[in-house]
Scaffold this motif. Structure first.
Motif, PDB file in Angstrom:
ATOM      1  N   ARG A 295      49.376  -6.327   5.900  1.00  0.00           N
ATOM      2  CA  ARG A 295      48.808  -7.179   4.863  1.00  0.00           C
ATOM      3  C   ARG A 295      48.478  -6.392   3.599  1.00  0.00           C
ATOM      4  NH1 ARG A 295      44.032  -8.988   5.957  1.00  0.00           N
ATOM      5  NH2 ARG A 295      44.165 -10.881   4.670  1.00  0.00           N
ATOM      6  N   ASN A 296      48.005  -5.177   3.758  1.00  0.00           N
ATOM      7  CA  ASN A 296      47.707  -4.363   2.579  1.00  0.00           C
ATOM      8  C   ASN A 296      48.975  -4.055   1.790  1.00  0.00           C
ATOM      9  OD1 ASN A 296      44.952  -4.234   3.060  1.00  0.00           O
ATOM     10  ND2 ASN A 296      45.111  -2.384   4.320  1.00  0.00           N
ATOM     11  N   ALA A 297      50.036  -3.724   2.503  1.00  0.00           N
ATOM     12  CA  ALA A 297      51.302  -3.435   1.838  1.00  0.00           C
ATOM     13  C   ALA A 297      51.861  -4.687   1.175  1.00  0.00           C
ATOM     14  CB  ALA A 297      52.306  -2.882   2.849  1.00  0.00           C
ATOM     15  N   LEU A 298      51.591  -5.832   1.778  1.00  0.00           N
ATOM     16  CA  LEU A 298      52.055  -7.089   1.188  1.00  0.00           C
ATOM     17  C   LEU A 298      51.353  -7.339  -0.142  1.00  0.00           C
ATOM     18  CD1 LEU A 298      53.824  -9.593   1.673  1.00  0.00           C
ATOM     19  CD2 LEU A 298      51.887 -10.640   2.841  1.00  0.00           C
ATOM     20  N   ARG A 299      50.060  -7.081  -0.185  1.00  0.00           N
ATOM     21  CA  ARG A 299      49.319  -7.229  -1.435  1.00  0.00           C
ATOM     22  C   ARG A 299      49.837  -6.253  -2.495  1.00  0.00           C
ATOM     23  NH1 ARG A 299      44.800  -8.301   2.080  1.00  0.00           N
ATOM     24  NH2 ARG A 299      44.334  -6.091   2.193  1.00  0.00           N
ATOM     25  N   GLU A 300      50.111  -5.009  -2.075  1.00  0.00           N
ATOM     26  CA  GLU A 300      50.625  -4.016  -3.021  1.00  0.00           C
ATOM     27  C   GLU A 300      52.004  -4.415  -3.537  1.00  0.00           C
ATOM     28  OE1 GLU A 300      49.100  -1.418  -4.385  1.00  0.00           O
ATOM     29  OE2 GLU A 300      47.324  -2.193  -3.356  1.00  0.00           O
ATOM     30  N   LEU A 301      52.806  -4.987  -2.667  1.00  0.00           N
ATOM     31  CA  LEU A 301      54.135  -5.437  -3.074  1.00  0.00           C
ATOM     32  C   LEU A 301      54.031  -6.490  -4.167  1.00  0.00           C
ATOM     33  CD1 LEU A 301      57.241  -5.494  -2.507  1.00  0.00           C
ATOM     34  CD2 LEU A 301      56.762  -7.316  -0.855  1.00  0.00           C
ATOM     35  N   ARG A 302      53.098  -7.409  -4.007  1.00  0.00           N
ATOM     36  CA  ARG A 302      52.919  -8.465  -4.993  1.00  0.00           C
ATOM     37  C   ARG A 302      52.365  -7.905  -6.304  1.00  0.00           C
ATOM     38  NH1 ARG A 302      52.434 -13.855  -2.458  1.00  0.00           N
ATOM     39  NH2 ARG A 302      53.248 -13.593  -0.366  1.00  0.00           N
ATOM     40  N   ARG A 303      51.416  -6.988  -6.195  1.00  0.00           N
ATOM     41  CA  ARG A 303      50.810  -6.425  -7.399  1.00  0.00           C
ATOM     42  C   ARG A 303      51.782  -5.553  -8.177  1.00  0.00           C
ATOM     43  NH1 ARG A 303      45.273  -4.523  -4.333  1.00  0.00           N
ATOM     44  NH2 ARG A 303      44.262  -6.588  -4.208  1.00  0.00           N
ATOM     45  N   SER A 304      52.687  -4.894  -7.476  1.00  0.00           N
ATOM     46  CA  SER A 304      53.606  -3.958  -8.125  1.00  0.00           C
ATOM     47  C   SER A 304      54.687  -4.671  -8.916  1.00  0.00           C
ATOM     48  CB  SER A 304      54.266  -3.056  -7.068  1.00  0.00           C
ATOM     49  OG  SER A 304      55.151  -3.812  -6.262  1.00  0.00           O
ATOM     50  N   GLY A 305      54.863  -5.953  -8.655  1.00  0.00           N
ATOM     51  CA  GLY A 305      55.901  -6.694  -9.346  1.00  0.00           C
ATOM     52  C   GLY A 305      57.262  -6.539  -8.725  1.00  0.00           C
ATOM     53  N   LYS A 306      57.354  -5.852  -7.573  1.00  0.00           N
ATOM     54  CA  LYS A 306      58.629  -5.677  -6.887  1.00  0.00           C
ATOM     55  C   LYS A 306      58.911  -6.905  -6.037  1.00  0.00           C
ATOM     56  CE  LYS A 306      58.292  -0.663  -6.604  1.00  0.00           C
ATOM     57  NZ  LYS A 306      58.215   0.503  -5.714  1.00  0.00           N
ATOM     58  N   LYS A 307      59.143  -7.992  -6.713  1.00  0.00           N
ATOM     59  CA  LYS A 307      59.371  -9.239  -6.009  1.00  0.00           C
ATOM     60  C   LYS A 307      60.288 -10.100  -6.829  1.00  0.00           C
ATOM     61  CE  LYS A 307      55.147 -11.015  -8.066  1.00  0.00           C
ATOM     62  NZ  LYS A 307      53.742 -11.301  -7.861  1.00  0.00           N
ATOM     63  N   GLY A 308      61.042 -10.910  -6.160  1.00  0.00           N
ATOM     64  CA  GLY A 308      61.938 -11.821  -6.842  1.00  0.00           C
ATOM     65  C   GLY A 308      61.359 -13.213  -6.823  1.00  0.00           C
TER      66      GLY A 308
END
Length: 313
Positions: A295-308
């Motif tokens: 879950r922490n990595a999921l939050r970081e993924l969203r915050r980093s902008g590395k998402k489509g």
């Protein structure tokens, strides 16, 4: 397909075609919400194929016809059709009240053997009412054991108390009887602190009863309601119906198997962070999925902008 009493089906794919009422619309032997009638697209199953293949390799020596997959929520049977195109034919997807079946197993009264023997629990549950809460309660109950599960759910589920409590304590209500709200840091820390007292402090999983990882599609999955499943309205158009962005929640059943699934996924062409393979979607557009270990990595993924598009709210 085997049942708990050891019986076999001559056809490993067991699903029930839609029954209709006098109006010609499909009917179900349990209450349903028309907005829940949405079929999972083939692309969603293609995105988890590396995970299914690894489970098949480890549990059934790579024999796809032997891997027993249980999807408890019946809509219109497309799960069997889509998984069959990927080589998986041993699927239990029946129009039955799964909650009654689960209760009999959890209570130890499953005399009729209605609960199927399974290797993998895979489903896209109804999103309305308390279906997801019931689902999380079941798959983290002692009677469920260490069966791997793959759940296609909205991306907000991981924020809910019932989800956090389920994966950390095995109880959707936690210690204080709360459920349904978004989890705060204090809520999460309380659950983790309580659980950590009873686990090996040296383990990287000492804050969780289970530690699911997340497969986040770069392109938003589009869900279509089957024809004639809903009353038509003046503004109705037969197009995507789910207002929620969804992603896969995956747990291997054990820490060792979970790590094997993560490695298999990250080696695959589906993972957009990998070095090889092809991330093209079924329509030829650039697809693929992101990955978050927890879950922490999921939050970081969203915050980093590395998402489509699949990661946007």
């Amino acid at each position: 397909q085997e049942l708990e009493d050891g019986g076999n089906y001559s056809n490993p794919i067991r699903n029930v075609e839609s029954m209709g009422d006098s109006s010609g619309k499909p009917s179900f032997p349990y209450p349903t919400n028309p907005d829940d009638h949405c079929e999972t697209p083939l692309q969603a199953y293609q995105d988890i194929l590396p995970i299914l293949d690894e489970l098949c390799r480890s549990l059934r020596c790579g024999k796809k016809d032997s891997l027993r997959i249980y999807d408890p929520y019946y809509c219109d049977g497309s799960v069997t059709k889509h998984l069959s195109t990927l080589g998986y034919n041993n699927i239990y997807n029946v129009k039955e009240d799964c909650y009654s079946v689960w209760k009999s197993k959890e209570d130890g009264t499953n005399n009729g053997g209605n609960y199927p023997q399974l290797d993998v629990f895979l489903t896209n549950p109804p999103y309305s009412e308390d279906h997801i809460e019931k689902l999380m309660s079941h798959i983290t109950s002692p009677s469920f054991g260490n069966t791997p599960w793959l759940l296609l759910m909205p991306n907000w589920v991981h924020k809910k108390d019932y989800y956090v409590n389920a994966i950390t304590t095995g109880n959707i209500h936690g210690d204080d009887g709360t459920s349904g709200k978004e989890s705060t840091n204090n809520d999460t820390n309380k659950s983790r602190t309580h659980n950590a007292k009873h686990q090996n402090k040296k383990s990287p999983f000492n804050n969780c009863r289970c530690n699911p990882f997340y497969v986040v599609p770069m392109k938003r999955y589009v869900y279509l309601p089957p024809l004639d499943f809903r009353d038509k309205k003046a503004s109705d158009v037969h197009k995507k119906s789910s207002p929620f962005v969804s992603m896969w929640y995956v747990w291997g059943g054990t820490e060792k198997r979970n790590e094997a699934l993560i490695k298999a996924f990250k080696r695959s062409g589906v993972y957009r962070g990998g070095g090889g393979g092809n991330c093209d979607g079924i329509d030829g557009d650039r697809g693929g999925c992101d990955f978050a270990r927890n879950r922490n990595a999921l939050r970081e993924l969203r915050r980093s902008g590395k998402k489509g598009k699949g990661g946007k709210k």
